[in-house]
Write an enzyme that holds these catalytic residues in place. Structure first.
Site, PDB file in Angstrom:
ATOM      1  N   SER A   1      40.429  24.713  10.760  1.00 37.85           N
ATOM      2  CA  SER A   1      40.634  25.224   9.397  1.00 37.85           C
ATOM      3  C   SER A   1      41.871  26.098   9.239  1.00 37.85           C
ATOM      4  O   SER A   1      42.176  26.528   8.128  1.00 37.85           O
ATOM      5  CB  SER A   1      39.398  26.019   8.964  1.00 37.85           C
ATOM      6  OG  SER A   1      39.267  27.167   9.760  1.00 37.85           O
TER       7      SER A   1
ATOM      8  N   THR B   1      39.419  29.119   7.033  1.00 43.15           N
ATOM      9  CA  THR B   1      40.305  30.205   6.630  1.00 43.15           C
ATOM     10  C   THR B   1      40.052  31.461   7.451  1.00 43.15           C
ATOM     11  O   THR B   1      38.919  31.780   7.773  1.00 43.15           O
ATOM     12  CB  THR B   1      40.137  30.549   5.127  1.00 43.15           C
ATOM     13  OG1 THR B   1      40.333  29.367   4.370  1.00 43.15           O
ATOM     14  CG2 THR B   1      41.117  31.597   4.644  1.00 43.15           C
TER      15      THR B   1
ATOM     16  N   THR C   1      45.316  29.578   6.090  1.00 48.77           N
ATOM     17  CA  THR C   1      44.366  28.452   6.002  1.00 48.77           C
ATOM     18  C   THR C   1      45.079  27.115   5.917  1.00 48.77           C
ATOM     19  O   THR C   1      46.265  27.060   5.549  1.00 48.77           O
ATOM     20  CB  THR C   1      43.488  28.611   4.739  1.00 48.77           C
ATOM     21  OG1 THR C   1      42.418  27.675   4.766  1.00 48.77           O
ATOM     22  CG2 THR C   1      44.285  28.379   3.453  1.00 48.77           C
TER      23      THR C   1
ATOM     24  N   ARG D   1      47.810  20.642  -3.488  1.00 40.95           N
ATOM     25  CA  ARG D   1      46.770  21.595  -3.902  1.00 40.95           C
ATOM     26  C   ARG D   1      47.030  22.966  -3.253  1.00 40.95           C
ATOM     27  O   ARG D   1      47.345  23.064  -2.072  1.00 40.95           O
ATOM     28  CB  ARG D   1      45.401  21.064  -3.457  1.00 40.95           C
ATOM     29  CG  ARG D   1      44.223  21.952  -3.830  1.00 40.95           C
ATOM     30  CD  ARG D   1      43.694  22.722  -2.648  1.00 40.95           C
ATOM     31  NE  ARG D   1      42.504  23.502  -3.000  1.00 40.95           N
ATOM     32  CZ  ARG D   1      41.997  24.451  -2.235  1.00 40.95           C
ATOM     33  NH1 ARG D   1      42.559  24.750  -1.087  1.00 40.95           N
ATOM     34  NH2 ARG D   1      40.939  25.122  -2.611  1.00 40.95           N
TER      35      ARG D   1
ATOM     36  N   GLY E   1      45.147  26.723  -2.744  1.00 43.50           N
ATOM     37  CA  GLY E   1      43.870  27.428  -2.875  1.00 43.50           C
ATOM     38  C   GLY E   1      44.060  28.911  -3.148  1.00 43.50           C
ATOM     39  O   GLY E   1      45.115  29.355  -3.620  1.00 43.50           O
TER      40      GLY E   1
ATOM     41  N   THR F   1      37.156  33.763   1.556  1.00 35.88           N
ATOM     42  CA  THR F   1      37.217  32.415   2.116  1.00 35.88           C
ATOM     43  C   THR F   1      36.210  31.572   1.340  1.00 35.88           C
ATOM     44  O   THR F   1      35.377  32.110   0.617  1.00 35.88           O
ATOM     45  CB  THR F   1      36.855  32.400   3.618  1.00 35.88           C
ATOM     46  OG1 THR F   1      35.553  32.951   3.770  1.00 35.88           O
ATOM     47  CG2 THR F   1      37.816  33.210   4.445  1.00 35.88           C
ATOM     48  N   GLY F   2      36.286  30.266   1.548  1.00 38.42           N
ATOM     49  CA  GLY F   2      35.351  29.386   0.849  1.00 38.42           C
ATOM     50  C   GLY F   2      36.021  28.664  -0.300  1.00 38.42           C
ATOM     51  O   GLY F   2      37.221  28.356  -0.228  1.00 38.42           O
ATOM     52  N   HIS F   3      35.275  28.427  -1.357  1.00 35.04           N
ATOM     53  CA  HIS F   3      35.750  27.592  -2.462  1.00 35.04           C
ATOM     54  C   HIS F   3      36.843  28.317  -3.260  1.00 35.04           C
ATOM     55  O   HIS F   3      36.565  29.154  -4.126  1.00 35.04           O
ATOM     56  CB  HIS F   3      34.552  27.267  -3.360  1.00 35.04           C
ATOM     57  CG  HIS F   3      34.782  26.072  -4.208  1.00 35.04           C
ATOM     58  ND1 HIS F   3      34.875  24.803  -3.704  1.00 35.04           N
ATOM     59  CD2 HIS F   3      34.950  25.945  -5.537  1.00 35.04           C
ATOM     60  CE1 HIS F   3      35.083  23.946  -4.681  1.00 35.04           C
ATOM     61  NE2 HIS F   3      35.134  24.620  -5.806  1.00 35.04           N
TER      62      HIS F   3
END
Ligand code: ASP
Length: 365
Positions: free
Chosen positions: A92, A203, A221, A231, A233, A254-256
Site C-alpha cells: 500500500s 497508507t 500511499t 485519481r 486521494g 487512512t482509508g476511503h
C-alpha cells in the site's frame, strides 16, 4: 525622559490586564494552554497508522533515534515513512505497492511541519521510490504546496531523485489476477485454480512530537489499488490526509480518501482538539460524523490517528473490516513509540466491522 520608562501603578495594572486578556485570547485562539494543562506531558512521541509488524517497529525505532540524535520531528517522520516506502513487502505504500488499473504506480504523499506551519505534497508521482521526500522538497524549495504528475516527476529529477520501476513481480501478478477476475465477459481468462488479487490495507501516516513540543507529520500511499489513472486521494491533501498545528496537535487519515477529503478529516480532528477534546475524542468525533453522513451504513473505512502537544494520542475508525482470507479484523490498529517503548494499540471503531461481501459496495445516498 526617564518618566517614559517609569511604570505608574495604573499603568502596571492595565499592562497586567492587557497581558492576561492577551493570553486568554491566545488560549482561545490556539488551544495550546488547554492542551498542555490537561494531561501530564508525554514527550517525545511518535504515532503511526501502520501496524504491519515487519516494518512498524523498525520504522518507529528509526524515528525515535532521529529525535534522540537531535533531528527535527519532520526528519523523524520522513525517516520512518521512507523505510515503509522502500520496503517492497508493503502493497500500500511506495515501491512494491499495488498499481492503478493500467499497471502503473502513481504515488501520493504529503508532509507538514509544525514550527514553520509549512507543508508540501505530491500527487500521481510515478517512478520515484520516496515520494514523501519529494513532498518535503516541494515544501522547502518552492513557493508551491503541491506538484502533480509529470511536473512532480520533473521536479524530483531536477533534485537528483533516481527514476526506478516501482512495480515488483508480486505486485504485477496481483494486478494481472485482478484484471483477469473483473469480469466473465471480457477477453481475459484467469488460470485454474483462480488466483485471488492481493489484499492491501493502506497508507502510512507518521506523526512526531519532540521533547520541546514541536510536531510534524508525513503521509504516503499508493492510493486505492487498481484506481483510475490520475485519481488523487486524501493523503496529499493538507487538512484531509494530514494536518499539523504546532499549538494544538497533529492528525492523519487512512482509508476511503474521498470521505476524508469531504469532511476535511485531519483539520477537523485538530480543531476539535483545539476546542478541548483529547486526541481520542476528536478522532471518534470525526469518524462518527462520517458514519452519520452515511446514515450509519458506510461501506468503507476511514481511520484517524492523532496526538496533541502534551503527548496524548488516540485513534478511531469508522468501521474495520473482516479480511477475506484470514477472517481477521483489520483497520483498527495503530502503533506508538514513547518513553515506554514501542507498542501496537487498538483504537475505537464507531460501527461493527464490514464483511467481505459488504466492503466496497456503493454507500447509500
Ligand atoms: N487513503 C488512501 C487514499 O484514499 C488509501 C488508504 O488509506 O487505503 O488514497
Amino acid at each position: 525622559m526617564g518618566n517614559k520608562y517609569l511604570c505608574s501603578r495604573r499603568n502596571f495594572f492595565s499592562r497586567v490586564a492587557y497581558l492576561v486578556t492577551g493570553a486568554a485570547v491566545m488560549e482561545r485562539f490556539t488551544g495550546s494552554l488547554f492542551a498542555s494543562q490537561s494531561a501530564p506531558v508525554n514527550r517525545p512521541l511518535i504515532v503511526t497508522s501502520k501496524t504491519n509488524l515487519y516494518v512498524t517497529e523498525p520504522l518507529l525505532s528509526a524515528a525515535w533515534k532521529t529525535l534522540e540524535e537531535g533531528g527535527s520531528p519532520l526528519d523523524a517522520a520522513e525517516k520512518a515513512v521512507n523505510i515503509s516506502e522502500i520496503d517492497p513487502r508493503d502493497p500500500s505504500v511506495g515501491y512494491g505497492g499495488l498499481p492503478n488499473e493500467e499497471g502503473v504506480l502513481q504515488l501520493d504523499a504529503s508532509c507538514m511541519d509544525g514550527p514553520s506551519y509549512n507543508a508540501g505534497a505530491v500527487a500521481c508521482l510515478e517512478n520515484i521510490k520516496t515520494p514523501c521526500s519529494v513532498a518535503r522538497l516541494v515544501m522547502e524549495r518552492t513557493d508551491h504546496l503541491m506538484l502533480v504528475g509529470s511536473g512532480a516527476l520533473r521536479f524530483a529529477r531536477m533534485h537528483g531523485f533516481k527514476e526506478e520501476n516501482l512495480l515488483t513481480e508480486e505486485a504485477r501478478k496481483g494486478w494481472v489476477a485482478w484484471k483477469e477476475n473483473i469480469s466473465e465477459s471480457d477477453y481475459y481468462h484467469p488460470p485454474e485454480p483462480k488466483k485471488v488479487p492481493m489484499e492491501s490495507e493502506g497508507t502510512i501516516n507518521v506523526l512526531a512530537l519532540d521533547a520541546h513540543g514541536d510536531m510534524a507529520g508525513v503521509t504516503s500511499t499508493v492510493g486505492h489499488k487498481f484506481k483510475i489513472p490520475g485519481r488523487v486521494g486524501d493523503s496529499p491533501i493538507i487538512g484531509a490526509g494530514l494536518y499539523v498545528d504546532n499549538d494544538v496537535g497533529a492528525a492523519g487519515s487512512t482509508g476511503h480518501g474521498a470521505e476524508s477529503i469531504k469532511i476535511c478529516s485531519s483539520f477537523l480532528v485538530v480543531e476539535k482538539m483545539r476546542e478541548g477534546m483529547t486526541p481520542q475524542e476528536a478522532c471518534e468525533y470525526v469518524c462518527r460524523r462520517i458514519a452519520e453522513k452515511h446514515k450509519g451504513k458506510p461501506m468503507f473505512n476511514v481511520k484517524m490517528v492523532a496526538l496533541n502537544k502534551s503527548g496524548e494520542f488516540g485513534q478511531a475508525s469508522v468501521r474495520g473490516q473482516i479480511d477475506e482470507k484470514t477472517r481477521k479484523l483489520q483497520g483498527l490498529g495503530y502503533a506508538v513509540y514513547d518513553r515506554q517503548g514501542f507498542r501496537i494499540l487498538y483504537g475505537k471503531p464507531i460501527l461493527p466491522p464490514m464483511t467481505p461481501e459488504e466492503r466496497g459496495k456503493t454507500p447509500p445516498r
